[in-house]
Design an enzyme around this catalytic site. Structure first.
Site, PDB file in Angstrom:
ATOM      1  N   SER A 140      20.733  29.572  70.553  1.00  0.00           N
ATOM      2  CA  SER A 140      21.231  29.639  69.176  1.00  0.00           C
ATOM      3  C   SER A 140      22.313  28.599  68.989  1.00  0.00           C
ATOM      4  O   SER A 140      23.039  28.267  69.937  1.00  0.00           O
ATOM      5  CB  SER A 140      21.804  31.030  68.877  1.00  0.00           C
ATOM      6  OG  SER A 140      22.485  31.041  67.630  1.00  0.00           O
ATOM      7  N   TYR A 153      27.791  37.382  71.655  1.00  0.00           N
ATOM      8  CA  TYR A 153      26.456  36.842  71.372  1.00  0.00           C
ATOM      9  C   TYR A 153      26.440  35.328  71.591  1.00  0.00           C
ATOM     10  O   TYR A 153      25.550  34.794  72.253  1.00  0.00           O
ATOM     11  CB  TYR A 153      26.061  37.173  69.939  1.00  0.00           C
ATOM     12  CG  TYR A 153      24.743  36.558  69.512  1.00  0.00           C
ATOM     13  CD1 TYR A 153      23.534  37.155  69.850  1.00  0.00           C
ATOM     14  CD2 TYR A 153      24.708  35.374  68.783  1.00  0.00           C
ATOM     15  CE1 TYR A 153      22.322  36.592  69.471  1.00  0.00           C
ATOM     16  CE2 TYR A 153      23.504  34.795  68.399  1.00  0.00           C
ATOM     17  CZ  TYR A 153      22.314  35.411  68.740  1.00  0.00           C
ATOM     18  OH  TYR A 153      21.122  34.837  68.376  1.00  0.00           O
TER      19      TYR A 153
END
Length: 262
Positions: A140, A153
Protein backbone atom coordinates in the site's frame (compact mmCIF):
# COMPACT_ATOMS: atom_id res chain seq x y z
CA UNK A 1 -0.51 -27.18 -25.76
CA UNK A 2 1.19 -26.69 -22.39
CA UNK A 3 -1.13 -25.52 -19.62
CA UNK A 4 -0.38 -22.14 -18.13
CA UNK A 5 0.83 -22.14 -14.52
CA UNK A 6 -1.81 -22.08 -11.82
CA UNK A 7 -2.21 -18.94 -9.72
CA UNK A 8 -2.84 -19.13 -5.97
CA UNK A 9 -4.56 -16.00 -4.67
CA UNK A 10 -5.17 -15.23 -1.01
CA UNK A 11 -8.09 -13.08 0.06
CA UNK A 12 -9.77 -14.22 -3.14
CA UNK A 13 -13.41 -14.08 -2.04
CA UNK A 14 -13.88 -10.37 -2.60
CA UNK A 15 -12.23 -7.10 -3.59
CA UNK A 16 -8.74 -7.09 -5.07
CA UNK A 17 -8.26 -10.84 -4.71
CA UNK A 18 -11.52 -11.64 -6.50
CA UNK A 19 -10.60 -9.39 -9.43
CA UNK A 20 -7.15 -10.97 -9.64
CA UNK A 21 -8.89 -14.36 -9.87
CA UNK A 22 -11.10 -13.05 -12.66
CA UNK A 23 -8.24 -11.52 -14.64
CA UNK A 24 -5.86 -14.46 -14.39
CA UNK A 25 -8.68 -16.88 -15.25
CA UNK A 26 -9.41 -14.85 -18.38
CA UNK A 27 -5.72 -15.19 -19.27
CA UNK A 28 -6.18 -18.96 -19.17
CA UNK A 29 -4.55 -19.70 -15.82
CA UNK A 30 -6.05 -22.29 -13.46
CA UNK A 31 -6.92 -20.58 -10.19
CA UNK A 32 -6.59 -21.66 -6.57
CA UNK A 33 -8.71 -19.32 -4.44
CA UNK A 34 -7.88 -19.00 -0.74
CA UNK A 35 -10.14 -17.22 1.75
CA UNK A 36 -12.43 -17.80 4.71
CA UNK A 37 -15.73 -17.13 2.93
CA UNK A 38 -16.51 -20.35 1.07
CA UNK A 39 -19.90 -19.19 -0.17
CA UNK A 40 -18.48 -16.14 -1.91
CA UNK A 41 -15.66 -18.16 -3.43
CA UNK A 42 -18.12 -20.75 -4.73
CA UNK A 43 -20.22 -18.06 -6.39
CA UNK A 44 -17.18 -16.50 -8.05
CA UNK A 45 -15.75 -19.89 -9.02
CA UNK A 46 -18.99 -20.95 -10.70
CA UNK A 47 -19.05 -17.77 -12.77
CA UNK A 48 -15.41 -18.04 -13.78
CA UNK A 49 -15.72 -21.70 -14.75
CA UNK A 50 -18.71 -20.85 -16.95
CA UNK A 51 -17.10 -17.79 -18.53
CA UNK A 52 -13.51 -18.97 -18.96
CA UNK A 53 -13.53 -22.76 -18.86
CA UNK A 54 -10.45 -22.87 -16.64
CA UNK A 55 -10.12 -25.00 -13.54
CA UNK A 56 -11.02 -23.14 -10.34
CA UNK A 57 -10.20 -24.66 -6.96
CA UNK A 58 -11.38 -23.39 -3.59
CA UNK A 59 -9.34 -23.68 -0.40
CA UNK A 60 -11.00 -22.42 2.75
CA UNK A 61 -8.38 -21.01 5.10
CA UNK A 62 -8.06 -18.46 7.89
CA UNK A 63 -4.54 -17.10 7.51
CA UNK A 64 -4.45 -16.15 11.17
CA UNK A 65 -4.82 -19.85 12.01
CA UNK A 66 -1.40 -21.58 12.06
CA UNK A 67 -2.91 -24.89 10.93
CA UNK A 68 -4.56 -23.28 7.93
CA UNK A 69 -1.38 -21.41 7.02
CA UNK A 70 0.53 -24.69 7.20
CA UNK A 71 -1.98 -26.27 4.82
CA UNK A 72 -1.42 -23.55 2.22
CA UNK A 73 2.34 -23.66 2.75
CA UNK A 74 2.36 -27.37 1.97
CA UNK A 75 0.41 -26.81 -1.21
CA UNK A 76 2.81 -24.09 -2.33
CA UNK A 77 5.86 -26.24 -1.61
CA UNK A 78 4.59 -29.41 -3.22
CA UNK A 79 2.46 -28.45 -6.22
CA UNK A 80 4.67 -27.93 -9.28
CA UNK A 81 1.70 -26.60 -11.25
CA UNK A 82 1.49 -23.49 -9.05
CA UNK A 83 3.58 -20.86 -10.77
CA UNK A 84 2.21 -17.59 -9.38
CA UNK A 85 1.47 -16.56 -5.78
CA UNK A 86 -0.66 -13.46 -5.24
CA UNK A 87 -0.27 -12.51 -1.58
CA UNK A 88 -3.32 -10.29 -1.31
CA UNK A 89 -5.02 -11.15 1.99
CA UNK A 90 -4.86 -8.32 4.49
CA UNK A 91 -6.92 -6.18 6.80
CA UNK A 92 -6.94 -2.89 8.70
CA UNK A 93 -8.12 -1.70 12.11
CA UNK A 94 -10.33 1.16 13.23
CA UNK A 95 -8.95 3.91 15.42
CA UNK A 96 -5.47 5.17 16.16
CA UNK A 97 -2.57 3.22 17.63
CA UNK A 98 -3.40 4.16 21.21
CA UNK A 99 -7.02 3.11 20.65
CA UNK A 100 -6.19 -0.30 19.20
CA UNK A 101 -5.83 -3.30 21.50
CA UNK A 102 -2.61 -5.25 21.52
CA UNK A 103 -4.55 -8.40 20.59
CA UNK A 104 -6.05 -6.71 17.52
CA UNK A 105 -2.65 -5.35 16.51
CA UNK A 106 -1.16 -8.83 16.86
CA UNK A 107 -3.84 -10.29 14.59
CA UNK A 108 -3.28 -7.53 12.05
CA UNK A 109 0.45 -8.24 11.94
CA UNK A 110 -0.28 -11.97 11.81
CA UNK A 111 -2.31 -11.60 8.63
CA UNK A 112 -0.57 -8.71 6.87
CA UNK A 113 3.00 -9.74 7.69
CA UNK A 114 3.44 -13.21 9.16
CA UNK A 115 1.11 -15.18 6.89
CA UNK A 116 2.27 -13.31 3.79
CA UNK A 117 5.91 -13.96 4.63
CA UNK A 118 5.35 -17.63 5.42
CA UNK A 119 3.59 -18.23 2.11
CA UNK A 120 6.34 -16.47 0.17
CA UNK A 121 8.90 -18.49 2.12
CA UNK A 122 7.10 -21.72 1.28
CA UNK A 123 7.12 -21.17 -2.47
CA UNK A 124 10.35 -19.23 -3.06
CA UNK A 125 12.78 -22.18 -2.80
CA UNK A 126 10.80 -24.19 -5.35
CA UNK A 127 10.60 -21.22 -7.72
CA UNK A 128 14.31 -20.63 -7.28
CA UNK A 129 15.18 -24.23 -8.12
CA UNK A 130 12.89 -24.13 -11.16
CA UNK A 131 14.30 -20.81 -12.35
CA UNK A 132 10.81 -19.41 -12.87
CA UNK A 133 7.68 -18.27 -11.06
CA UNK A 134 6.20 -15.03 -9.76
CA UNK A 135 5.30 -13.64 -6.34
CA UNK A 136 2.94 -10.66 -6.21
CA UNK A 137 2.71 -8.96 -2.81
CA UNK A 138 -0.06 -6.41 -2.31
CA UNK A 139 1.31 -3.60 -0.16
CA UNK A 140 0.00 0.00 0.00
CA UNK A 141 1.09 3.58 -0.51
CA UNK A 142 0.37 3.96 3.22
CA UNK A 143 3.64 2.10 3.77
CA UNK A 144 5.43 5.12 2.31
CA UNK A 145 3.41 7.77 4.15
CA UNK A 146 3.11 7.78 7.95
CA UNK A 147 1.37 11.13 7.51
CA UNK A 148 -1.75 9.22 6.45
CA UNK A 149 -2.22 8.18 10.07
CA UNK A 150 -2.65 4.38 9.79
CA UNK A 151 0.38 3.61 11.92
CA UNK A 152 0.37 -0.17 12.35
CA UNK A 153 -1.32 -0.89 9.03
CA UNK A 154 1.22 1.33 7.28
CA UNK A 155 4.07 -0.39 9.10
CA UNK A 156 2.88 -3.78 7.88
CA UNK A 157 2.73 -2.51 4.32
CA UNK A 158 6.19 -0.95 4.60
CA UNK A 159 7.37 -4.42 5.59
CA UNK A 160 5.71 -5.93 2.52
CA UNK A 161 7.42 -3.40 0.26
CA UNK A 162 10.84 -4.02 1.83
CA UNK A 163 10.34 -7.79 1.70
CA UNK A 164 9.42 -7.60 -1.98
CA UNK A 165 12.44 -5.47 -2.82
CA UNK A 166 14.72 -7.86 -0.93
CA UNK A 167 13.20 -10.89 -2.64
CA UNK A 168 13.63 -9.18 -6.00
CA UNK A 169 17.35 -8.81 -5.35
CA UNK A 170 17.67 -12.37 -4.09
CA UNK A 171 15.36 -14.24 -6.46
CA UNK A 172 15.49 -12.08 -9.59
CA UNK A 173 18.89 -13.45 -10.68
CA UNK A 174 17.41 -16.96 -10.34
CA UNK A 175 14.62 -16.15 -12.80
CA UNK A 176 11.86 -15.48 -10.28
CA UNK A 177 9.79 -12.32 -10.68
CA UNK A 178 8.69 -10.44 -7.55
CA UNK A 179 6.29 -7.50 -7.67
CA UNK A 180 5.07 -5.20 -4.92
CA UNK A 181 1.75 -3.53 -5.74
CA UNK A 182 1.03 -0.33 -3.82
CA UNK A 183 -2.64 0.63 -4.11
CA UNK A 184 -3.87 3.97 -2.90
CA UNK A 185 -7.45 4.26 -1.65
CA UNK A 186 -9.42 1.48 -3.32
CA UNK A 187 -13.11 0.71 -3.01
CA UNK A 188 -12.95 -2.52 -1.02
CA UNK A 189 -14.36 -3.89 2.23
CA UNK A 190 -11.15 -3.10 4.08
CA UNK A 191 -12.61 0.31 4.89
CA UNK A 192 -15.38 -1.36 6.88
CA UNK A 193 -12.70 -3.11 8.93
CA UNK A 194 -11.08 0.28 9.49
CA UNK A 195 -14.39 1.72 10.70
CA UNK A 196 -14.80 4.18 7.82
CA UNK A 197 -17.50 4.77 5.24
CA UNK A 198 -15.84 4.31 1.85
CA UNK A 199 -18.55 6.44 0.21
CA UNK A 200 -17.42 9.45 2.24
CA UNK A 201 -13.76 9.21 1.19
CA UNK A 202 -12.64 11.13 -1.87
CA UNK A 203 -10.37 9.67 -4.52
CA UNK A 204 -11.36 6.02 -4.24
CA UNK A 205 -10.16 3.90 -7.17
CA UNK A 206 -12.43 1.10 -8.37
CA UNK A 207 -11.02 -2.39 -7.80
CA UNK A 208 -11.13 -3.38 -11.46
CA UNK A 209 -9.04 -0.38 -12.47
CA UNK A 210 -6.54 -1.07 -9.70
CA UNK A 211 -5.98 -4.70 -10.65
CA UNK A 212 -5.85 -3.96 -14.38
CA UNK A 213 -3.16 -1.33 -13.72
CA UNK A 214 -1.26 -3.72 -11.45
CA UNK A 215 -1.28 -6.32 -14.22
CA UNK A 216 0.23 -3.82 -16.66
CA UNK A 217 3.05 -3.50 -14.14
CA UNK A 218 3.16 -7.30 -13.89
CA UNK A 219 3.46 -7.68 -17.65
CA UNK A 220 6.17 -5.01 -17.73
CA UNK A 221 8.00 -6.82 -14.92
CA UNK A 222 8.04 -3.81 -12.61
CA UNK A 223 9.41 -4.46 -9.13
CA UNK A 224 7.23 -1.74 -7.59
CA UNK A 225 3.89 -0.79 -9.14
CA UNK A 226 2.04 2.30 -7.86
CA UNK A 227 -1.09 2.62 -10.02
CA UNK A 228 -1.95 6.17 -8.91
CA UNK A 229 1.53 7.61 -9.40
CA UNK A 230 1.35 9.90 -12.46
CA UNK A 231 5.06 9.87 -13.32
CA UNK A 232 7.32 6.82 -12.99
CA UNK A 233 10.22 9.26 -12.58
CA UNK A 234 8.86 10.26 -9.15
CA UNK A 235 9.40 6.74 -7.84
CA UNK A 236 12.76 6.50 -9.60
CA UNK A 237 13.90 9.72 -7.94
CA UNK A 238 12.68 8.49 -4.55
CA UNK A 239 14.55 5.22 -4.95
CA UNK A 240 17.66 6.97 -6.29
CA UNK A 241 17.78 9.18 -3.18
CA UNK A 242 17.84 6.04 -1.04
CA UNK A 243 20.66 4.55 -3.09
CA UNK A 244 22.70 7.75 -2.75
CA UNK A 245 22.65 7.27 1.04
CA UNK A 246 23.59 3.60 0.88
CA UNK A 247 27.41 4.00 0.86
CA UNK A 248 27.15 6.24 3.92
CA UNK A 249 25.49 3.49 5.95
CA UNK A 250 28.74 1.50 5.95
CA UNK A 251 30.96 3.69 8.11
CA UNK A 252 33.28 2.81 10.95
CA UNK A 253 32.57 6.00 12.87
CA UNK A 254 29.57 8.14 13.68
CA UNK A 255 28.90 11.15 11.49
CA UNK A 256 30.59 14.35 12.61
CA UNK A 257 27.38 15.90 13.90
CA UNK A 258 27.00 13.07 16.42
CA UNK A 259 30.44 13.37 17.94
CA UNK A 260 30.66 15.21 21.24
CA UNK A 261 33.34 17.83 21.60
CA UNK A 262 35.43 17.11 24.65
Amino acid sequence: MQQKPAVLITGASTGIGAVYADRFARRGHPIVMVARDTERMQTLAARLRAETGVEIEILKADLNDPADVAKIETRLRDDPNLGVLVNNAGTALPGTFIEQSSDDVTRLIGLNVTALTRLASAVAPRFGRAGQGAIVNVASVVGLAPELGMTVYGATKAFVLFLSQGLHLELGPKGVYVQAVLPSGTRTEIWQHAGRDVNKIEGMMEVDELVDAALVGFDNRETVTIPTLPELEQWQQYDAARLVMLPNFRQEHAATRYRRKM
